[in-house]
Design a protein around this motif. Structure first.
Motif, mmCIF file in Angstrom:
data_model
loop_
_atom_site.group_PDB
_atom_site.id
_atom_site.type_symbol
_atom_site.label_atom_id
_atom_site.label_comp_id
_atom_site.label_asym_id
_atom_site.label_seq_id
_atom_site.Cartn_x
_atom_site.Cartn_y
_atom_site.Cartn_z
ATOM 1 N N HIS A 2 0.827 -1.191 0.000
ATOM 2 C CA HIS A 2 0.000 0.000 0.000
ATOM 3 C C HIS A 2 0.874 1.258 0.000
ATOM 4 O O HIS A 2 0.659 2.179 -0.783
ATOM 5 N N SER A 3 1.930 1.225 0.847
ATOM 6 C CA SER A 3 2.758 2.427 0.992
ATOM 7 C C SER A 3 3.618 2.664 -0.251
ATOM 8 O O SER A 3 3.893 3.816 -0.610
ATOM 9 N N THR A 4 4.066 1.585 -0.938
ATOM 10 C CA THR A 4 4.859 1.813 -2.160
ATOM 11 C C THR A 4 3.983 2.446 -3.245
ATOM 12 O O THR A 4 4.448 3.312 -3.980
ATOM 13 N N LEU A 5 2.727 1.996 -3.298
ATOM 14 C CA LEU A 5 1.790 2.582 -4.272
ATOM 15 C C LEU A 5 1.646 4.080 -4.019
ATOM 16 O O LEU A 5 1.722 4.904 -4.939
ATOM 17 N N LEU A 6 1.442 4.385 -2.730
ATOM 18 C CA LEU A 6 1.270 5.792 -2.346
ATOM 19 C C LEU A 6 2.501 6.614 -2.691
ATOM 20 O O LEU A 6 2.395 7.723 -3.214
ATOM 21 N N SER A 7 3.712 6.013 -2.407
ATOM 22 C CA SER A 7 4.914 6.818 -2.643
ATOM 23 C C SER A 7 5.183 6.988 -4.135
ATOM 24 O O SER A 7 5.684 8.031 -4.555
ATOM 25 N N THR A 8 4.844 5.975 -4.971
ATOM 26 C CA THR A 8 5.014 6.195 -6.427
ATOM 27 C C THR A 8 4.025 7.253 -6.914
ATOM 28 O O THR A 8 4.381 8.076 -7.756
ATOM 29 N N LEU A 9 2.814 7.229 -6.353
ATOM 30 C CA LEU A 9 1.824 8.233 -6.742
ATOM 31 C C LEU A 9 2.337 9.622 -6.382
ATOM 32 O O LEU A 9 2.280 10.566 -7.170
ATOM 33 N N TRP A 10 2.874 9.721 -5.158
ATOM 34 C CA TRP A 10 3.413 10.996 -4.686
ATOM 35 C C TRP A 10 4.569 11.460 -5.575
ATOM 36 O O TRP A 10 4.665 12.619 -5.957
ATOM 37 N N GLN A 11 5.460 10.473 -5.946
ATOM 38 C CA GLN A 11 6.594 10.829 -6.820
ATOM 39 C C GLN A 11 6.110 11.356 -8.161
ATOM 40 O O GLN A 11 6.675 12.299 -8.717
ATOM 41 N N LYS A 12 5.038 10.747 -8.666
ATOM 42 C CA LYS A 12 4.499 11.190 -9.959
ATOM 43 C C LYS A 12 3.934 12.610 -9.852
ATOM 44 O O LYS A 12 4.176 13.449 -10.717
ATOM 45 N N ILE A 13 3.181 12.846 -8.760
ATOM 46 C CA ILE A 13 2.606 14.182 -8.561
ATOM 47 C C ILE A 13 3.733 15.205 -8.429
ATOM 48 O O ILE A 13 3.709 16.286 -9.035
ATOM 49 N N PHE A 14 4.757 14.823 -7.648
ATOM 50 C CA PHE A 14 5.870 15.756 -7.438
ATOM 51 C C PHE A 14 6.584 16.051 -8.763
ATOM 52 O O PHE A 14 6.886 17.206 -9.082
ATOM 53 N N ALA A 15 6.837 14.981 -9.564
ATOM 54 C CA ALA A 15 7.539 15.167 -10.846
ATOM 55 C C ALA A 15 6.718 16.073 -11.774
ATOM 56 O O ALA A 15 7.260 16.950 -12.450
ATOM 57 N N TRP A 16 5.380 15.873 -11.762
ATOM 58 C CA TRP A 16 4.483 16.689 -12.591
ATOM 59 C C TRP A 16 4.591 18.164 -12.193
ATOM 60 O O TRP A 16 4.734 19.044 -13.032
ATOM 61 N N LEU A 17 4.531 18.414 -10.859
ATOM 62 C CA LEU A 17 4.606 19.795 -10.374
ATOM 63 C C LEU A 17 5.993 20.390 -10.618
ATOM 64 O O LEU A 17 6.133 21.536 -11.044
ATOM 65 N N ASP A 18 7.044 19.548 -10.367
ATOM 66 C CA ASP A 18 8.424 20.037 -10.498
ATOM 67 C C ASP A 18 8.706 20.493 -11.930
ATOM 68 O O ASP A 18 9.349 21.512 -12.163
#
Ligand code: HEM
Length: 227
Positions: A2-18
């Motif tokens: 569950h947590s790896t899914l969340l962290s990849t999602l977060w990484q994607k959101i961060f990369a999009w914003l960055d």
């Protein structure tokens, strides 16, 4: 899982914003700098900044209930202290925070003076700092009237008549501050306006310049014997 899914999602959101905002570049430019050699005296500027934010946040909450009119100002503060949930805490922090901020800003200025950090290339940082000190004191002066109690009324009567003793322009300054010859509704409303709009806006502007200069020039250090 569950947590790896969340962290990849977060990484994607961060990369999009960055990609669009340049967050990493901003971080590198603003914050990713070597920590200055540990010295508690060098933390006073950041403490002043923290107190400014604290005063802003608690002040905004106080405006929810405070009423800047001679008929209601005193009662509205009584209500904040006794009727509003945690009102006493918010007002207490704002009240004592004001005194602490004036003290901390002043001691920050003393440390800059004692370490001679106002010298080249930081003359402008010092000059902007003088504006910050004056504005901080202006915030204290205008805020003091707002409770509209006896102490506030007479302190402002004395304060504005001191301004009236300035040669030539004194009487004009006194009248402009009071909005007339005596303290009145006009005095309270213009002190309120100065306290929540004019002075904070000026403070914010000068703080931006002060912080830009601090980041651009870095914190001064005592030169080593061979420098
Ligand atoms: C609201 C008031 C103020 C805030 C929030 C503030 C904030 C800061 C911060 C965060 C720093 C970097 C850390 C440090 O050296 O402590 C700094 C440095 C500095 N401040 Fe202020 N400051 C304020 C008022 C003043 C005043 C009143 C003066 C002088 C009249 C001043 C002059 C300077 C100078 C010259 C530096 C550079 C010091 C160095 O490089 O060693 N500041 N300030």
């Amino acid at each position: 899982m569950h947590s790896t899914l969340l962290s990849t999602l977060w990484q994607k959101i961060f990369a999009w914003l960055d990609e669009r905002l340049g967050l990493n570049d901003m971080y590198k430019g603003l914050l990713d700098r070597p920590e200055p050699l540990g010295n508690w005296w060098n933390t006073l500027g950041s403490a002043s900044l923290f107190l400014f934010i604290l005063q802003g946040a608690t002040g905004i909450f106080l405006t929810v209930y405070y009423t800047p009119s001679p008929d209601h100002a005193y009662d509205s503060i009584q209500y904040i202290m006794t009727g509003v949930a945690f009102g006493w805490l918010v007002r207490g922090i704002h009240h004592w925070g004001a005194t602490v901020m004036v003290l901390v800003v002043f001691i920050h200025m003393l440390r800059v003076f004692i370490t001679a950090s106002y010298k080249y290339p930081r003359e402008l940082t010092w000059l902007v700092g003088v504006g910050l000190l004056l504005l901080t004191m202006g915030m204290g002066f205008t805020g003091y009237l707002l409770p509209w109690n006896q102490r506030a009324y007479w302190a402002t009567t004395v304060g504005t008549s001191i301004a009236g003793t300035v040669p030539f322009v004194g009487p004009i300054i006194e009248q402009a501050l009071r909005g007339g010859t005596e303290l009145s509704t006009l005095t309270l409303t213009r002190f309120f306006s100065a306290h929540i709009w004019m002075l904070p806006a000026a403070l914010l502007g000068l703080l931006g310049v002060h912080m830009y200069l601090v980041i651009r020039l870095g914190i001064s250090h005592v030169p080593a014997a061979d420098e």
